[in-house]
Enzyme design. Structure first.
Site, PDB file in Angstrom:
ATOM      1  N   HIS A   1       4.443  15.205 -29.398  1.00 24.47           N
ATOM      2  CA  HIS A   1       4.061  14.320 -30.514  1.00 24.47           C
ATOM      3  C   HIS A   1       5.267  13.884 -31.340  1.00 24.47           C
ATOM      4  CE1 HIS A   1      -0.383  15.884 -30.395  1.00 24.47           C
ATOM      5  NE2 HIS A   1      -0.108  15.013 -29.439  1.00 24.47           N
TER       6      HIS A   1
ATOM      7  N   GLY B   1      -2.030  28.641 -31.539  1.00 29.60           N
ATOM      8  CA  GLY B   1      -2.109  28.005 -32.852  1.00 29.60           C
ATOM      9  C   GLY B   1      -2.466  26.533 -32.833  1.00 29.60           C
TER      10      GLY B   1
ATOM     11  N   CYS C   1      13.415   3.217 -33.702  1.00 25.97           N
ATOM     12  CA  CYS C   1      13.654   1.831 -34.105  1.00 25.97           C
ATOM     13  C   CYS C   1      12.634   0.940 -33.406  1.00 25.97           C
ATOM     14  CB  CYS C   1      15.073   1.393 -33.757  1.00 25.97           C
ATOM     15  SG  CYS C   1      15.366  -0.325 -34.204  1.00 25.97           S
TER      16      CYS C   1
ATOM     17  N   CYS D   1      19.178   0.647 -38.498  1.00 24.70           N
ATOM     18  CA  CYS D   1      19.246   1.413 -37.235  1.00 24.70           C
ATOM     19  C   CYS D   1      20.713   1.531 -36.821  1.00 24.70           C
ATOM     20  CB  CYS D   1      18.451   0.672 -36.152  1.00 24.70           C
ATOM     21  SG  CYS D   1      18.711   1.327 -34.489  1.00 24.70           S
TER      22      CYS D   1
ATOM     23  N   LEU E   1      -5.611  32.096 -34.714  1.00 22.41           N
ATOM     24  CA  LEU E   1      -6.209  32.806 -35.844  1.00 22.41           C
ATOM     25  C   LEU E   1      -7.696  33.052 -35.595  1.00 22.41           C
ATOM     26  CD1 LEU E   1      -5.029  33.866 -38.451  1.00 22.41           C
ATOM     27  CD2 LEU E   1      -5.645  31.704 -39.549  1.00 22.41           C
ATOM     28  N   GLU E   2      -8.343  32.042 -35.023  1.00 20.49           N
ATOM     29  CA  GLU E   2      -9.753  32.179 -34.657  1.00 20.49           C
ATOM     30  C   GLU E   2      -9.985  31.377 -33.389  1.00 20.49           C
ATOM     31  OE1 GLU E   2     -11.320  28.792 -37.760  1.00 20.49           O
ATOM     32  OE2 GLU E   2     -10.950  30.840 -38.451  1.00 20.49           O
TER      33      GLU E   2
HETATM   34  C1  BJW Z   1      -3.083  29.895 -36.674  1.00 26.25           C
HETATM   35  C2  BJW Z   1      -2.410  30.395 -37.785  1.00 26.25           C
HETATM   36  C3  BJW Z   1      -1.617  31.534 -37.594  1.00 26.25           C
HETATM   37  C4  BJW Z   1      -3.528  28.669 -38.415  1.00 26.25           C
HETATM   38  N1  BJW Z   1      -1.528  32.070 -36.374  1.00 26.25           N
HETATM   39  N2  BJW Z   1      -2.988  30.474 -35.482  1.00 26.25           N
HETATM   40  C5  BJW Z   1     -10.282  12.029 -25.091  1.00 26.25           C
HETATM   41  C6  BJW Z   1     -11.421  12.317 -25.782  1.00 26.25           C
HETATM   42  C7  BJW Z   1     -11.537  11.948 -27.111  1.00 26.25           C
HETATM   43  C8  BJW Z   1     -10.508  11.282 -27.764  1.00 26.25           C
HETATM   44  C9  BJW Z   1      -9.380  10.997 -27.075  1.00 26.25           C
HETATM   45  C10 BJW Z   1      -9.275  11.375 -25.763  1.00 26.25           C
HETATM   46  N3  BJW Z   1      -8.046  10.980 -25.338  1.00 26.25           N
HETATM   47  C11 BJW Z   1      -7.405  10.380 -26.344  1.00 26.25           C
HETATM   48  C12 BJW Z   1      -8.179  10.375 -27.432  1.00 26.25           C
HETATM   49  C13 BJW Z   1      -7.806   9.786 -28.751  1.00 26.25           C
HETATM   50  C14 BJW Z   1      -6.953  10.651 -29.624  1.00 26.25           C
HETATM   51  C15 BJW Z   1      -7.690  11.943 -29.953  1.00 26.25           C
HETATM   52  O1  BJW Z   1      -7.451  13.006 -29.423  1.00 26.25           O
HETATM   53  N4  BJW Z   1      -8.581  11.864 -30.928  1.00 26.25           N
HETATM   54  C16 BJW Z   1      -9.310  13.049 -31.393  1.00 26.25           C
HETATM   55  C17 BJW Z   1      -9.579  12.896 -32.864  1.00 26.25           C
HETATM   56  C18 BJW Z   1     -10.532  13.264 -30.540  1.00 26.25           C
HETATM   57  N5  BJW Z   1      -5.655  10.945 -29.020  1.00 26.25           N
HETATM   58  C19 BJW Z   1      -4.631  10.102 -29.140  1.00 26.25           C
HETATM   59  O2  BJW Z   1      -4.752   9.025 -29.687  1.00 26.25           O
HETATM   60  C20 BJW Z   1      -3.321  10.503 -28.486  1.00 26.25           C
HETATM   61  N6  BJW Z   1      -2.858   9.467 -27.629  1.00 26.25           N
HETATM   62  C21 BJW Z   1      -3.460   9.177 -26.502  1.00 26.25           C
HETATM   63  O3  BJW Z   1      -4.446   9.781 -26.138  1.00 26.25           O
HETATM   64  O4  BJW Z   1      -2.839   8.167 -25.771  1.00 26.25           O
HETATM   65  C22 BJW Z   1      -3.530   7.599 -24.647  1.00 26.25           C
HETATM   66  C23 BJW Z   1      -3.697   8.472 -23.446  1.00 26.25           C
HETATM   67  C24 BJW Z   1      -4.708   8.166 -22.572  1.00 26.25           C
HETATM   68  C25 BJW Z   1      -4.922   8.936 -21.438  1.00 26.25           C
HETATM   69  C26 BJW Z   1      -4.087   9.993 -21.149  1.00 26.25           C
HETATM   70  C27 BJW Z   1      -3.071  10.287 -21.992  1.00 26.25           C
HETATM   71  C28 BJW Z   1      -2.880   9.527 -23.134  1.00 26.25           C
HETATM   72  C29 BJW Z   1      -2.238  10.711 -29.549  1.00 26.25           C
HETATM   73  C30 BJW Z   1      -2.515  11.862 -30.441  1.00 26.25           C
HETATM   74  C31 BJW Z   1      -1.443  11.939 -31.535  1.00 26.25           C
HETATM   75  C32 BJW Z   1      -1.707  13.072 -32.521  1.00 26.25           C
HETATM   76  N7  BJW Z   1      -0.803  12.954 -33.610  1.00 26.25           N
HETATM   77  C33 BJW Z   1      -0.798  13.992 -34.646  1.00 26.25           C
HETATM   78  C34 BJW Z   1       0.184  13.538 -35.759  1.00 26.25           C
HETATM   79  C35 BJW Z   1       1.628  13.694 -35.256  1.00 26.25           C
HETATM   80  C36 BJW Z   1       2.624  13.431 -36.333  1.00 26.25           C
HETATM   81  C37 BJW Z   1       2.463  14.390 -37.503  1.00 26.25           C
HETATM   82  O5  BJW Z   1       2.758  15.601 -37.384  1.00 26.25           O
HETATM   83  O6  BJW Z   1       2.053  13.909 -38.557  1.00 26.25           O
HETATM   84  O7  BJW Z   1      -0.378  15.250 -34.101  1.00 26.25           O
HETATM   85  S1  BJW Z   1      -2.420  14.348 -35.301  1.00 26.25           S
HETATM   86  C38 BJW Z   1      -2.126  16.076 -35.534  1.00 26.25           C
HETATM   87  O8  BJW Z   1      -3.030  16.840 -34.694  1.00 26.25           O
HETATM   88  C39 BJW Z   1      -0.701  16.332 -34.996  1.00 26.25           C
HETATM   89  C40 BJW Z   1      -0.900  17.634 -34.243  1.00 26.25           C
HETATM   90  O9  BJW Z   1       0.143  17.788 -33.304  1.00 26.25           O
HETATM   91  C41 BJW Z   1      -2.262  17.469 -33.646  1.00 26.25           C
HETATM   92  C42 BJW Z   1      -2.927  18.772 -33.243  1.00 26.25           C
HETATM   93  O10 BJW Z   1      -3.137  19.584 -34.369  1.00 26.25           O
HETATM   94  P1  BJW Z   1      -2.971  21.167 -34.226  1.00 26.25           P
HETATM   95  O11 BJW Z   1      -1.572  21.505 -33.955  1.00 26.25           O
HETATM   96  O12 BJW Z   1      -3.992  21.685 -33.275  1.00 26.25           O
HETATM   97  O13 BJW Z   1      -3.278  21.631 -35.744  1.00 26.25           O
HETATM   98  P2  BJW Z   1      -4.680  21.996 -36.424  1.00 26.25           P
HETATM   99  O14 BJW Z   1      -4.457  21.998 -37.883  1.00 26.25           O
HETATM  100  O15 BJW Z   1      -5.774  21.151 -35.907  1.00 26.25           O
HETATM  101  O16 BJW Z   1      -4.985  23.490 -35.914  1.00 26.25           O
HETATM  102  C43 BJW Z   1      -4.206  24.591 -36.309  1.00 26.25           C
HETATM  103  C44 BJW Z   1      -4.733  25.831 -35.596  1.00 26.25           C
HETATM  104  O17 BJW Z   1      -3.877  26.910 -35.891  1.00 26.25           O
HETATM  105  C45 BJW Z   1      -6.154  26.237 -36.024  1.00 26.25           C
HETATM  106  O18 BJW Z   1      -6.925  26.523 -34.867  1.00 26.25           O
HETATM  107  C46 BJW Z   1      -5.937  27.512 -36.849  1.00 26.25           C
HETATM  108  O19 BJW Z   1      -6.988  28.454 -36.698  1.00 26.25           O
HETATM  109  C47 BJW Z   1      -4.655  28.051 -36.234  1.00 26.25           C
HETATM  110  N8  BJW Z   1      -3.837  28.865 -37.130  1.00 26.25           N
HETATM  111  N9  BJW Z   1      -2.749  29.662 -38.898  1.00 26.25           N
HETATM  112  C48 BJW Z   1      -2.262  31.567 -35.373  1.00 26.25           C
HETATM  113  N10 BJW Z   1      -0.935  32.118 -38.643  1.00 26.25           N
END
Ligand code: BJW
Length: 238
Positions: free
Chosen positions: A105, A171, A113, A132, A198-199
């Site tokens: 990501h 995580g 750019c 840039c 965590l869960e």
């Molecule tokens: C702990 C802890 C501790 C806490 N110890 N654990 C298929 C089905 C449905 C939708 C789609 C699909 N395919 C594509 C989509 C659309 C979309 C999508 O997924 N939408 C969903 C809402 C359903 N995906 C996209 O648009 C992606 N692109 C794409 O698919 O391109 C086309 C493609 C087509 C075909 C094949 C391949 C590609 C792009 C997604 C971009 C996500 N961007 C972000 C922002 C990045 C920049 C930024 O940082 O601001 O990425 S969104 C955000 O979520 C960020 C993260 O990387 C991402 C995941 O979040 P993460 O890391 O899981 O965090 P949390 O907060 O959700 O979870 C934290 C976890 O930690 C929890 O479980 C806690 O319990 C745990 N935890 N403390 C252990 N101490």
């Protein structure tokens, strides 16, 4: 033994980096559509730059925790048999010593750019619209992957997941694709799947081994197990 580790925001939480979807997470104070989509950036670039500039500054002041360090220790022992795929845009894995790493990501420490496609290392604010370094245009944006955009290095990741014997998810909530789908691919192709979170997450298929707790405790313990099993195999010759 080929191992793929997928990490999410939870691995950096204990370093002081907020997650997205937990209480007090980044999405609590912001609308995803405003700060994590190309349309939001087009609508209000100042808001998006302010959001990422603040996170870039905050990320520079935190340190890797025991979970990041344990994965670097694992790489030290197994080398290229380990690929860490992170969804995180912080640089805590590399600062802990992991080298075989994909930032699917993007990275806070890079700009992108939109004029020439350069991805320079970037440590300062972007809100001031700096030029840039490659083409001189003032068209830099954060080098992060927003919803609707293609994540980085998908071919490399999918090949590694398809070929791995152990797939570990650490995580991450399993809410965002394509990352959320990798456990299903690994499982279908016979890998042993492990979740350290965590869960329990909303995984599309159940993990073979799901452990609940803090990454800073679960990850070092899991790495110890892997290395002990590897040592036993070495001693017994199989
Ligand atoms: C702990 C802890 C501790 C806490 N110890 N654990 C298929 C089905 C449905 C939708 C789609 C699909 N395919 C594509 C989509 C659309 C979309 C999508 O997924 N939408 C969903 C809402 C359903 N995906 C996209 O648009 C992606 N692109 C794409 O698919 O391109 C086309 C493609 C087509 C075909 C094949 C391949 C590609 C792009 C997604 C971009 C996500 N961007 C972000 C922002 C990045 C920049 C930024 O940082 O601001 O990425 S969104 C955000 O979520 C960020 C993260 O990387 C991402 C995941 O979040 P993460 O890391 O899981 O965090 P949390 O907060 O959700 O979870 C934290 C976890 O930690 C929890 O479980 C806690 O319990 C745990 N935890 N403390 C252990 N101490």
């Amino acid at each position: 033994m080929r191992i793929v580790v997928l990490t999410g925001a939870g691995i950096s939480a204990e370093s002081g980096v907020p997650t997205f979807r937990d209480a007090d997470g980044l999405w609590e104070g912001h609308l995803v559509e405003d700060v994590a989509t190309p349309e939001g950036f087009e609508r209000d670039p100042d808001l998006v730059h302010a959001f990422y500039d603040a996170r870039r500054r905050a990320a520079a002041s935190v340190q890797p925790n025991a979970a990041h360090r344990a994965l670097a220790r694992l790489e030290g022992a197994v080398g290229e048999d380990l690929l860490v795929v992170t969804q995180n845009v912080d640089d805590l894995h590399e600062r802990a010593g992991t080298g075989n790493l994909v930032h699917m990501h993007g990275e806070l420490r890079r700009a992108l750019c939109t004029s020439c496609g350069a991805r320079p290392v970037w440590e300062d604010d972007l809100a001031t619209r700096p030029p840039c370094p490659a083409c001189g245009e003032r068209m830099l944006r954060p080098d992060v992957v927003w919803f609707g955009e293609m994540p980085y290095e998908l071919d490399r990741i999918e090949q590694a997941v398809a070929a791995c014997e152990v797939f570990v998810s650490i995580g991450t909530s399993g809410a965002v694709y394509p990352a959320a789908g990798y456990v299903a691919l690994a499982s279908a192709l016979g890998a042993h799947t492990v979740e350290l979170n965590l869960e329990p997450s909303d995984a599309v298929v159940p993990f073979d081994d799901a452990r609940s707790g803090r990454a800073s405790e679960l990850v070092p313990a899991w790495v110890d197990e892997i290395l002990e099993a590897r040592e036993r195999r070495r001693v017994s010759g199989c």
